[in-house]
Design a protein around this motif. Structure first.
Motif, PDB file in Angstrom:
ATOM      1  N   GLU A   1      -0.959  -4.319  10.453  1.00 18.14           N
ATOM      2  CA  GLU A   1      -1.505  -3.997   9.124  1.00 18.14           C
ATOM      3  C   GLU A   1      -2.804  -3.217   9.276  1.00 18.14           C
ATOM      4  O   GLU A   1      -3.886  -3.701   8.932  1.00 18.14           O
ATOM      5  CB  GLU A   1      -1.711  -5.287   8.324  1.00 18.14           C
ATOM      6  N   GLU A   2      -2.680  -2.008   9.809  1.00 16.35           N
ATOM      7  CA  GLU A   2      -3.851  -1.184  10.123  1.00 16.35           C
ATOM      8  C   GLU A   2      -3.655   0.229   9.592  1.00 16.35           C
ATOM      9  O   GLU A   2      -2.512   0.697   9.492  1.00 16.35           O
ATOM     10  CB  GLU A   2      -4.001  -1.066  11.651  1.00 16.35           C
ATOM     11  N   ALA A   3      -4.789   0.884   9.271  1.00 19.67           N
ATOM     12  CA  ALA A   3      -4.749   2.275   8.832  1.00 19.67           C
ATOM     13  C   ALA A   3      -4.002   3.112   9.870  1.00 19.67           C
ATOM     14  O   ALA A   3      -4.171   2.902  11.076  1.00 19.67           O
ATOM     15  CB  ALA A   3      -6.161   2.797   8.647  1.00 19.67           C
TER      16      ALA A   3
ATOM     17  N   PRO B   1      -1.574   6.788  -5.888  1.00 18.58           N
ATOM     18  CA  PRO B   1      -2.685   5.850  -5.775  1.00 18.58           C
ATOM     19  C   PRO B   1      -3.114   5.360  -7.162  1.00 18.58           C
ATOM     20  O   PRO B   1      -2.968   6.098  -8.146  1.00 18.58           O
ATOM     21  CB  PRO B   1      -3.800   6.700  -5.148  1.00 18.58           C
ATOM     22  N   TYR B   2      -3.595   4.162  -7.262  1.00 11.99           N
ATOM     23  CA  TYR B   2      -4.146   3.532  -8.484  1.00 11.99           C
ATOM     24  C   TYR B   2      -3.091   3.044  -9.477  1.00 11.99           C
ATOM     25  O   TYR B   2      -3.460   2.482 -10.497  1.00 11.99           O
ATOM     26  CB  TYR B   2      -5.124   4.472  -9.223  1.00 11.99           C
TER      27      TYR B   2
ATOM     28  N   ILE C   1      -6.315  -1.831  -1.453  1.00 11.95           N
ATOM     29  CA  ILE C   1      -6.943  -0.514  -1.291  1.00 11.95           C
ATOM     30  C   ILE C   1      -6.256   0.382  -2.325  1.00 11.95           C
ATOM     31  O   ILE C   1      -5.137   0.853  -2.109  1.00 11.95           O
ATOM     32  CB  ILE C   1      -6.768   0.034   0.146  1.00 11.95           C
ATOM     33  N   GLU C   2      -6.909   0.556  -3.476  1.00 11.17           N
ATOM     34  CA  GLU C   2      -6.198   1.147  -4.621  1.00 11.17           C
ATOM     35  C   GLU C   2      -5.817   2.606  -4.424  1.00 11.17           C
ATOM     36  O   GLU C   2      -4.895   3.098  -5.086  1.00 11.17           O
ATOM     37  CB  GLU C   2      -7.028   0.963  -5.899  1.00 11.17           C
TER      38      GLU C   2
ATOM     39  N   PRO D   1       1.178   2.679   3.146  1.00 11.63           N
ATOM     40  CA  PRO D   1       0.207   2.516   4.233  1.00 11.63           C
ATOM     41  C   PRO D   1       0.044   1.032   4.576  1.00 11.63           C
ATOM     42  O   PRO D   1      -0.166   0.207   3.681  1.00 11.63           O
ATOM     43  CB  PRO D   1      -1.086   3.086   3.652  1.00 11.63           C
ATOM     44  N   ALA D   2       0.142   0.722   5.858  1.00 10.10           N
ATOM     45  CA  ALA D   2       0.251  -0.676   6.289  1.00 10.10           C
ATOM     46  C   ALA D   2      -0.988  -1.520   5.983  1.00 10.10           C
ATOM     47  O   ALA D   2      -0.908  -2.744   5.952  1.00 10.10           O
ATOM     48  CB  ALA D   2       0.566  -0.723   7.779  1.00 10.10           C
TER      49      ALA D   2
END
Ligand code: F6R
Ligand code: ZN
Length: 185
Positions: free
Chosen positions: A63-65, A134-135, A94-95, A155-156
């Motif tokens: 679970e990493e960028a 996003p959002y 992370i919106e 994205p993890a």
């Protein structure tokens, strides 16, 4: 991002089953307390049975960028009152992270909304691939008579934020009206 080895999984489009390394998450009626419109129908159904509304088969990555998480979700056919079985729905923690949902089987809707009150619904049938920007919070539902299966990629490190949905619900609902699904505001 740590170095990870390439791998593959096999996805069964009919059942949504994913070969290892997948983690299975099962959501039952009792896990969606307070989310359906007809609370009397909800309580009545729960007093008789506690059906599985959906299963999630998550393909495990760190679970990493930089990593991409993915899963299949299988929503079973059914309704609480006139409202079709749906997922809890969430914003990402992370919106500013997006997601893509691709329908593999069945018939459903993807409902999306922003914190400032905008909303969109996309009809999902096999081959439809929807972009969740996003959002935008997102919830899916099965408005057909067979399992609704879709594959999602995000994205993890995005995370899940269910609090706002549990608190305020979703702006739109999809109910059966005259035997057909209708999107209501
Ligand atoms: C991940 C994602 C999906 C959902 C899944 C179940 O970001 O959007 O994998 O997590 O379809 O829905 P929820 O998490 O709302 O119960
Ligand atoms: Zn998501």
């Amino acid at each position: 991002t740590k170095l990870t080895f390439p791998f593959k999984v096999d996805i069964d489009f009919a059942t949504g089953h994913v070969t290892a390394p997948a983690k299975v998450l099962t959501r039952r009626l009792s896990d969606l307390q307070g989310l359906f419109m007809d609370s009397a129908a909800y309580e009545q159904m729960l007093s008789r049975e506690n059906p599985v509304l959906y299963d999630v088969y998550e393909i495990q990555v760190p679970e990493e960028a930089g990593h991409l998480a993915s899963c299949t979700t299988v929503i079973y056919p059914g309704k609480v009152g006139k409202e079709y079985f749906f997922t809890k729905g969430h914003f990402h923690t992370i919106e500013e992270t997006a997601e893509i949902y691709t329908c593999l089987r069945g018939e459903g809707y993807l409902l999306m909304m922003t914190r400032d009150g905008r909303s969109r619904a996309i009809k999902m049938t096999p081959g439809v691939s929807a972009y969740i920007p996003p959002y935008w919070a997102h919830r899916t539902l099965n408005c057909g008579g067979e399992p609704f299966v879709f594959y999602g990629v995000w994205p993890a490190d995005a995370g899940h934020d269910y609090a706002a949905i549990l608190d305020k619900g979703f702006k739109q609902r999809v109910m059966e009206v005259d035997g057909k699904p209708a999107v209501t505001e």
